[in-house]
Design a protein around this motif. Structure first.
Motif: not given
Length: 151
Positions: A1-7, A14-25, A39-46
């Motif tokens: 599911m996507t949701a606005p994300d603020v650090d 934009v944060s994408i959270r796996c429906q099967d395992n919420a700890s995968v983003t 446009v430049r942006y960062s991508v983070e996998l967790r």
């Protein structure tokens, strides 16, 4: 599911959270533009035991980019056979998609900075989303983020 994300720096993304395992983003953030063409942006996998980040993924204005790829997947909510994929010009970010029964899309996000450099590294996570509304929402969120309309 996507949701606005603020650090902690209040940086929109934009944060994408796996429906099967919420700890995968997957998180896209830090959008900047030094000229009208890119446009430049960062991508983070967790994921459990994994944290990987590339700080300067480049999207080119007018290309058939990530947002368009996600919109095509959302439009095909009834499914497709095989894999579909998209990548940045320098291939530091690749996204591949598969459709599974029950109406879910698996997006495998792969970071591979400096792909031609000796000693380079790569990391991947897969997020599962509903083919319909969740994919449509993700595509819209990514388009807004890349267009700097994301607040």
């Amino acid at each position: 599911m996507t949701a606005p994300d603020v650090d902690i720096d209040h940086e929109a993304g934009v944060s994408i959270r796996c429906q099967d395992n919420a700890s995968v983003t997957v998180t896209l953030r830090g959008r900047s533009s030094s000229d009208a063409d890119s446009v430049r942006y960062s991508v983070e996998l967790r994921a459990p035991g994994l944290a990987a980040r590339v700080d300067e993924v480049v999207a080119w204005a007018g290309d058939n980019g990530l947002a368009a790829f996600l919109e095509e997947l959302a439009a095909d909510y009834r499914g497709w056979k095989g894999d579909r994929s998209w990548h940045t010009d320098d291939r530091d970010l690749t996204v591949s998609a598969v459709f599974r029964s029950g109406g879910y899309v698996g997006l495998t996000w792969t970071l591979r900075p400096w792909p031609r450099a000796a000693g380079g590294w790569g990391a991947s996570v897969t997020t599962w989303l509903e083919a319909g509304e969740q994919m449509t929402s993700l595509a819209a969120d990514v388009r807004a983020f890349l267009a700097e309309e994301h607040q």
